[in-house]
Design a protein around this motif. Structure first.
Motif, PDB file in Angstrom:
ATOM      1  N   SER A 185      18.546  10.739  43.252  1.00  0.00           N
ATOM      2  CA  SER A 185      18.655   9.713  42.215  1.00  0.00           C
ATOM      3  C   SER A 185      17.406   8.836  42.132  1.00  0.00           C
ATOM      4  CB  SER A 185      19.878   8.842  42.484  1.00  0.00           C
ATOM      5  OG  SER A 185      19.677   8.130  43.677  1.00  0.00           O
ATOM      6  N   ARG A 186      16.607   8.838  43.201  1.00  0.00           N
ATOM      7  CA  ARG A 186      15.389   8.015  43.163  1.00  0.00           C
ATOM      8  C   ARG A 186      14.422   8.453  42.084  1.00  0.00           C
ATOM      9  NH1 ARG A 186      14.900   6.917  49.709  1.00  0.00           N
ATOM     10  NH2 ARG A 186      17.148   6.889  49.823  1.00  0.00           N
ATOM     11  N   GLU A 187      14.519   9.725  41.686  1.00  0.00           N
ATOM     12  CA  GLU A 187      13.628  10.232  40.622  1.00  0.00           C
ATOM     13  C   GLU A 187      14.321  10.215  39.268  1.00  0.00           C
ATOM     14  OE1 GLU A 187      13.076  14.106  42.327  1.00  0.00           O
ATOM     15  OE2 GLU A 187      12.696  13.031  44.200  1.00  0.00           O
ATOM     16  N   ASP A 230      18.695  12.692  36.724  1.00  0.00           N
ATOM     17  CA  ASP A 230      19.332  11.718  35.826  1.00  0.00           C
ATOM     18  C   ASP A 230      20.845  11.719  36.004  1.00  0.00           C
ATOM     19  OD1 ASP A 230      16.952  10.870  34.790  1.00  0.00           O
ATOM     20  OD2 ASP A 230      17.078  12.046  32.931  1.00  0.00           O
ATOM     21  N   VAL A 231      21.416  12.909  36.180  1.00  0.00           N
ATOM     22  CA  VAL A 231      22.864  12.993  36.406  1.00  0.00           C
ATOM     23  C   VAL A 231      23.200  12.271  37.712  1.00  0.00           C
ATOM     24  CG1 VAL A 231      24.828  14.541  36.774  1.00  0.00           C
ATOM     25  CG2 VAL A 231      23.015  15.204  35.168  1.00  0.00           C
ATOM     26  N   ALA A 232      22.429  12.556  38.762  1.00  0.00           N
ATOM     27  CA  ALA A 232      22.675  11.926  40.061  1.00  0.00           C
ATOM     28  C   ALA A 232      22.570  10.408  39.952  1.00  0.00           C
ATOM     29  CB  ALA A 232      21.678  12.460  41.095  1.00  0.00           C
ATOM     30  N   ALA A 233      21.495   9.927  39.327  1.00  0.00           N
ATOM     31  CA  ALA A 233      21.273   8.471  39.225  1.00  0.00           C
ATOM     32  C   ALA A 233      22.343   7.803  38.358  1.00  0.00           C
ATOM     33  CB  ALA A 233      19.883   8.200  38.665  1.00  0.00           C
ATOM     34  N   SER A 234      22.735   8.449  37.260  1.00  0.00           N
ATOM     35  CA  SER A 234      23.727   7.849  36.358  1.00  0.00           C
ATOM     36  C   SER A 234      25.109   7.837  36.994  1.00  0.00           C
ATOM     37  CB  SER A 234      23.784   8.617  35.032  1.00  0.00           C
ATOM     38  OG  SER A 234      22.523   8.592  34.410  1.00  0.00           O
ATOM     39  N   PHE A 235      25.443   8.917  37.709  1.00  0.00           N
ATOM     40  CA  PHE A 235      26.731   8.970  38.418  1.00  0.00           C
ATOM     41  C   PHE A 235      26.761   7.877  39.500  1.00  0.00           C
ATOM     42  CE2 PHE A 235      28.280  10.342  42.590  1.00  0.00           C
ATOM     43  CZ  PHE A 235      29.649  10.277  42.365  1.00  0.00           C
ATOM     44  N   GLN A 236      25.700   7.832  40.286  1.00  0.00           N
ATOM     45  CA  GLN A 236      25.627   6.856  41.385  1.00  0.00           C
ATOM     46  C   GLN A 236      25.753   5.424  40.864  1.00  0.00           C
ATOM     47  OE1 GLN A 236      22.766   7.190  44.895  1.00  0.00           O
ATOM     48  NE2 GLN A 236      21.699   5.775  43.561  1.00  0.00           N
ATOM     49  N   GLU A 237      25.092   5.160  39.718  1.00  0.00           N
ATOM     50  CA  GLU A 237      25.139   3.812  39.142  1.00  0.00           C
ATOM     51  C   GLU A 237      26.557   3.429  38.738  1.00  0.00           C
ATOM     52  OE1 GLU A 237      22.425   2.373  39.549  1.00  0.00           O
ATOM     53  OE2 GLU A 237      22.540   0.510  38.408  1.00  0.00           O
ATOM     54  N   ALA A 238      27.306   4.418  38.210  1.00  0.00           N
ATOM     55  CA  ALA A 238      28.690   4.139  37.798  1.00  0.00           C
ATOM     56  C   ALA A 238      29.539   3.778  39.022  1.00  0.00           C
ATOM     57  CB  ALA A 238      29.277   5.361  37.080  1.00  0.00           C
ATOM     58  N   VAL A 239      29.369   4.502  40.126  1.00  0.00           N
ATOM     59  CA  VAL A 239      30.121   4.199  41.349  1.00  0.00           C
ATOM     60  C   VAL A 239      29.736   2.814  41.858  1.00  0.00           C
ATOM     61  CG1 VAL A 239      30.529   4.867  43.750  1.00  0.00           C
ATOM     62  CG2 VAL A 239      30.281   6.644  42.007  1.00  0.00           C
ATOM     63  N   VAL A 240      28.439   2.569  41.901  1.00  0.00           N
ATOM     64  CA  VAL A 240      27.935   1.298  42.450  1.00  0.00           C
ATOM     65  C   VAL A 240      28.418   0.109  41.602  1.00  0.00           C
ATOM     66  CG1 VAL A 240      25.820  -0.033  42.854  1.00  0.00           C
ATOM     67  CG2 VAL A 240      25.972   2.340  43.644  1.00  0.00           C
ATOM     68  N   ASP A 241      28.358   0.244  40.278  1.00  0.00           N
ATOM     69  CA  ASP A 241      28.813  -0.840  39.389  1.00  0.00           C
ATOM     70  C   ASP A 241      30.232  -1.263  39.729  1.00  0.00           C
ATOM     71  OD1 ASP A 241      26.570  -1.191  37.890  1.00  0.00           O
ATOM     72  OD2 ASP A 241      27.228  -0.011  36.157  1.00  0.00           O
ATOM     73  N   VAL A 242      31.113  -0.278  39.863  1.00  0.00           N
ATOM     74  CA  VAL A 242      32.528  -0.583  40.116  1.00  0.00           C
ATOM     75  C   VAL A 242      32.710  -1.196  41.507  1.00  0.00           C
ATOM     76  CG1 VAL A 242      34.831   0.416  40.386  1.00  0.00           C
ATOM     77  CG2 VAL A 242      33.340   1.218  38.539  1.00  0.00           C
ATOM     78  N   LEU A 243      32.075  -0.609  42.511  1.00  0.00           N
ATOM     79  CA  LEU A 243      32.234  -1.123  43.886  1.00  0.00           C
ATOM     80  C   LEU A 243      31.740  -2.572  43.994  1.00  0.00           C
ATOM     81  CD1 LEU A 243      31.116   1.969  46.035  1.00  0.00           C
ATOM     82  CD2 LEU A 243      33.442   1.104  45.723  1.00  0.00           C
ATOM     83  N   VAL A 244      30.591  -2.830  43.413  1.00  0.00           N
ATOM     84  CA  VAL A 244      30.000  -4.171  43.516  1.00  0.00           C
ATOM     85  C   VAL A 244      30.849  -5.186  42.745  1.00  0.00           C
ATOM     86  CG1 VAL A 244      27.995  -5.589  42.886  1.00  0.00           C
ATOM     87  CG2 VAL A 244      27.654  -3.319  43.904  1.00  0.00           C
ATOM     88  N   GLU A 245      31.178  -4.845  41.500  1.00  0.00           N
ATOM     89  CA  GLU A 245      31.896  -5.806  40.659  1.00  0.00           C
ATOM     90  C   GLU A 245      33.272  -6.134  41.233  1.00  0.00           C
ATOM     91  OE1 GLU A 245      30.985  -7.768  38.382  1.00  0.00           O
ATOM     92  OE2 GLU A 245      33.001  -8.496  37.873  1.00  0.00           O
ATOM     93  N   LYS A 246      34.017  -5.102  41.650  1.00  0.00           N
ATOM     94  CA  LYS A 246      35.378  -5.363  42.141  1.00  0.00           C
ATOM     95  C   LYS A 246      35.361  -6.127  43.473  1.00  0.00           C
ATOM     96  CE  LYS A 246      38.966  -3.539  40.982  1.00  0.00           C
ATOM     97  NZ  LYS A 246      40.146  -2.971  40.322  1.00  0.00           N
TER      98      LYS A 246
END
Ligand code: KG4
Ligand code: ZN
Length: 329
Positions: A185-187, A230-246
């Motif tokens: 995802s770094r790339e 891009d798939v890796a980074a976008s998927f990871q961002e979706a997981v991170v968004d939910v974990l952080v916000e909740k």
């Protein structure tokens, strides 16, 4: 007080000796990942058999490294985890406690993940909110003291780590997919693909299976025309968004100033970065163990075992394995 700790709940055989719940005198983690990689996931019976072979080798190594006999107490992961794997660790721990005439301390694997921060020099100021993100769990806990721990919510389907591993498999990455997606995802561009985020408003639960399906559908539709990074980074961002916000929202609602995040997925670079930024911005003290103490190890079991024992937690030789519904000891 020195505690010998054993961890065999999944696919790592681990032994450690921890002093006063904070100082690691010895720690070994024997990973079975190379074997399970052949099956693209953990093969439970294979895991138990490998624990059976390895646990005594590690005990011999521990004894040679530290000299002397069995330490002052024996702590062991009693659950949650794979039934056969847990039984091997329990039998080894019971044998050592019996032979050494030492107390046996049962430990909940998820609570142990949170106590890994004690090995990094942190002393929690209660109440604290704990987020455990691992291969099998995504759970929020309220820790009011070493004794009073309550589960507030958790995943209704896939755990965060499980979602990472499944998406890794969809992308053709080796098992476990979590660290691979972290690297890839770094790339990539985290905003390239708008994958869904399930916030499950009004609850403290999580859900990641819809996201995993969305990635599968996206890959199916794209054929060969997609950028894995891009798939890796976008998927990871979706997981991170939910974990952080909740997590942060729960801390706000409960008026808790202290947050602990642990478990294998807490080794994720983006999650550590985003949770750190958000906690700093909203005034929470965040503790995350170093990545090597986020994934399964026995030192964290020794840390939790120490504080639980001081609160009177102890088991007899009839201690059961609790693959699910484990008490929060
Ligand atoms: O806590 P853990 O070692 O074992 C369990 O108790 O489940 O967690 C393992 C999980 C796996 O799903 C693995 O893919 C994930 O943690 N993981 C990561 C990272 N390192 C390990 N996920 C995302 N990013 C990472 N860097
Ligand atoms: Zn774990």
């Amino acid at each position: 007080m020195r505690i010998l700790a054993l961890e065999t709940s999944c696919d790592e055989t681990a032994l450690a000796v921890v002093e006063e719940g904070r100082r690691v005198l010895f720690s070994r983690v024997a990973s079975q990942t190379e074997v399970h990689r052949l099956f693209s996931g953990v093969f439970p019976e294979k895991a138990s058999r490998l624990h059976l072979e390895t646990v005594w080798l590690l005990w011999r190594e521990t004894r040679e490294a530290l000299g002397g006999g069995i330490p002052d107490a024996v702590a062991v992961t009693a659950g949650p985890g794979l039934p056969g794997s847990l039984l091997v660790g329990l039998m080894a721990a019971k044998t050592l406690a019996f032979l050494g005439e030492k107390p046996l301390i049962p430990v909940n694997h998820l609570v142990a993940h949170l106590y890994a921060v004690y090995l990094a020099g942190v002393d929690l100021l209660f109440p604290a909110l704990g987020l455990v993100v691992s291969g099998g769990h995504t759970d929020l806990f309220l820790l009011s003291s070493h004794r009073e721990i309550r589960r507030l919510g958790g995943t209704r389907d896939d755990a965060a780590g499980e979602a990472f591993d499944k998406v890794g498999r969809l992308l053709g990455l080796p098992y476990p997919g979590g660290p691979e997606i972290d690297r890839l995802s770094r790339e990539g561009d985290p905003r390239a693909i708008p994958f869904p985020r399930a916030y499950l408003e009004g609850t403290r639960d999580f859900s990641f299976s819809g996201l995993k399906t969305a990635v599968a559908v996206y890959l199916e539709k794209s054929g060969d025309h997609f950028r894995p990074a891009d798939v890796a980074a976008s998927f990871q961002e979706a997981v991170v968004d939910v974990l952080v916000e909740k997590t942060v929202r729960t801390a706000e609602e409960l008026g808790v100033g202290e947050i602990v995040m642990a478990g294998g997925v807490a080794a994720n670079r983006r999650l550590r970065e985003r949770m750190g930024e958000e906690c700093a911005a909203r005034g929470f003290r965040l503790h995350v163990p170093p990545p090597s103490l986020c994934t399964d190890n026995a030192a964290m079991v020794g840390a939790r075992g120490y504080f639980a024992f001081r609160e009177g937690v102890q088991a007899g030789l009839d201690l059961e394995a609790f693959p699910r519904g484990t008490p929060l000891f």
